[in-house]
Design a protein around this motif. Sequence first.
Motif, short mmCIF file in Angstrom:
data_model
loop_
_atom_site.label_atom_id
_atom_site.label_comp_id
_atom_site.label_asym_id
_atom_site.label_seq_id
_atom_site.Cartn_x
_atom_site.Cartn_y
_atom_site.Cartn_z
N ILE A 58 54.85 40.91 38.15
CA ILE A 58 54.33 42.21 38.57
C ILE A 58 54.98 43.37 37.82
CG2 ILE A 58 54.24 43.85 40.49
CD1 ILE A 58 52.07 41.74 40.56
N SER A 59 56.30 43.32 37.65
CA SER A 59 56.99 44.44 37.00
C SER A 59 56.50 44.65 35.58
CB SER A 59 58.50 44.21 37.02
OG SER A 59 58.85 43.03 36.30
N TYR A 60 56.22 43.56 34.86
CA TYR A 60 55.72 43.68 33.49
C TYR A 60 54.34 44.34 33.47
CZ TYR A 60 59.43 40.40 32.22
OH TYR A 60 60.64 39.80 32.03
N TYR A 61 53.49 43.90 34.38
CA TYR A 61 52.14 44.45 34.41
C TYR A 61 52.16 45.94 34.75
CZ TYR A 61 51.10 39.44 34.78
OH TYR A 61 51.05 38.08 34.59
N LYS A 62 52.96 46.32 35.72
CA LYS A 62 52.96 47.71 36.17
C LYS A 62 53.63 48.63 35.15
CE LYS A 62 52.68 48.79 40.36
NZ LYS A 62 52.81 49.11 41.79
N ARG A 63 54.73 48.17 34.53
CA ARG A 63 55.42 49.01 33.56
C ARG A 63 54.56 49.25 32.32
NH1 ARG A 63 60.40 46.18 34.60
NH2 ARG A 63 60.14 45.04 32.64
N SER A 64 53.72 48.30 31.98
CA SER A 64 52.90 48.42 30.77
C SER A 64 51.57 49.12 31.02
CB SER A 64 52.63 47.03 30.19
OG SER A 64 51.72 46.31 31.01
N GLY A 65 51.29 49.46 32.26
CA GLY A 65 49.99 50.02 32.59
C GLY A 65 48.90 48.96 32.59
N GLY A 66 49.30 47.72 32.84
CA GLY A 66 48.36 46.60 32.83
C GLY A 66 47.86 46.26 34.22
N GLY A 67 47.61 44.97 34.44
CA GLY A 67 47.09 44.54 35.73
C GLY A 67 46.53 43.14 35.66
N ILE A 68 45.39 42.93 36.30
CA ILE A 68 44.75 41.62 36.32
C ILE A 68 43.34 41.73 35.76
CG2 ILE A 68 44.10 41.99 38.76
CD1 ILE A 68 43.99 38.94 39.06
N THR A 69 42.98 40.78 34.92
CA THR A 69 41.62 40.66 34.40
C THR A 69 41.08 39.30 34.80
OG1 THR A 69 42.06 42.10 32.49
CG2 THR A 69 40.17 40.59 32.34
N VAL A 70 39.88 39.28 35.38
CA VAL A 70 39.23 38.01 35.69
C VAL A 70 38.04 37.85 34.75
CG1 VAL A 70 38.06 36.63 37.43
CG2 VAL A 70 40.00 38.07 38.07
N THR A 71 38.02 36.72 34.05
CA THR A 71 37.01 36.45 33.04
C THR A 71 36.45 35.06 33.29
OG1 THR A 71 36.66 36.36 30.62
CG2 THR A 71 38.85 35.74 31.40
N GLY A 72 35.94 34.39 32.25
CA GLY A 72 35.35 33.09 32.50
C GLY A 72 35.21 32.26 31.25
N GLY A 73 34.13 31.49 31.33
CA GLY A 73 33.08 31.43 32.35
C GLY A 73 32.49 32.79 32.70
N GLU A 74 31.89 32.85 33.87
CA GLU A 74 31.31 34.08 34.38
C GLU A 74 31.81 34.34 35.79
OE1 GLU A 74 30.02 37.35 35.28
OE2 GLU A 74 29.66 36.70 33.21
#
Length: 251
Positions: free
Chosen positions: A63-79
């Motif tokens: 979590i700390s890496y995602y938040k410090r970088s301005g990132g987050g979660i991406t859901v892809t696929g597939g669809e």
Amino acid sequence: MAKGRIHSMDTFGTVDGPGIRFVLFMQGCALQCQFCHNPDTWDTAGGTEVTVEDVLAEIEPYISYYKRSGGGITVTGGEPTLQAPFVARLFRECKARWGLHTALDSSGFCEASNAAELLDATDLVLLDLKLMDELRHERLTGRSNSRILRFAQHLSAINKPVWIRHVLIPGLTDGEDDLYNLGRFVGGLASVAKLELLPYHRMGVYKWRALGRDYPLAHVREPEVHEVEQAMRRIDEGRCAAEGRHALRSG
């Protein structure tokens, strides 16, 4: 507890949205694109069943890496829209627990009414637009593009931030008229923050072979850098025409 069916995950994604991201690949796709580099995600019965809590446990250490970088979660696929309720619950929990930015990477082959709850929990949509010509789109992907274009227009109508993605395939998606018409369509959308032109690559060919499938684009080369630049200029011409302004020209 409801479960989703996933293909895989990446804890350090850097190309599917802003910042460093947790990238979840969902299983199942309604399209069968001839250039797909993940054909092993097509089968809706494949992959692994997981709960939302299973996925959250994988995300939490980073979590700390995602938040410090301005990132987050991406859901892809597939669809991912094929499992819209599961992805919606996952996105809501990511926001409630950690305030994570959420991105949905989609072909757009879904009815907007079936994705309303998911879009409410989505901060950014990465939308693949493959071809504007309907018949050639169907030959390339196995499906018409009419539903996809309606979905894009719906995203514009609700002012949902969008990054448009287009894979540039020599001889298939790089025609001057195709690129110009893509630009005109994108120029008519209200909430497009970015347009990414992705050069076609052959990195997924081994997966086709492993599945015992013939790779349909075995004869197609990867585009040169100057071809990508030229294509981007042509898209910009169409986009500027739709927006009533002049395109910038190099040289």
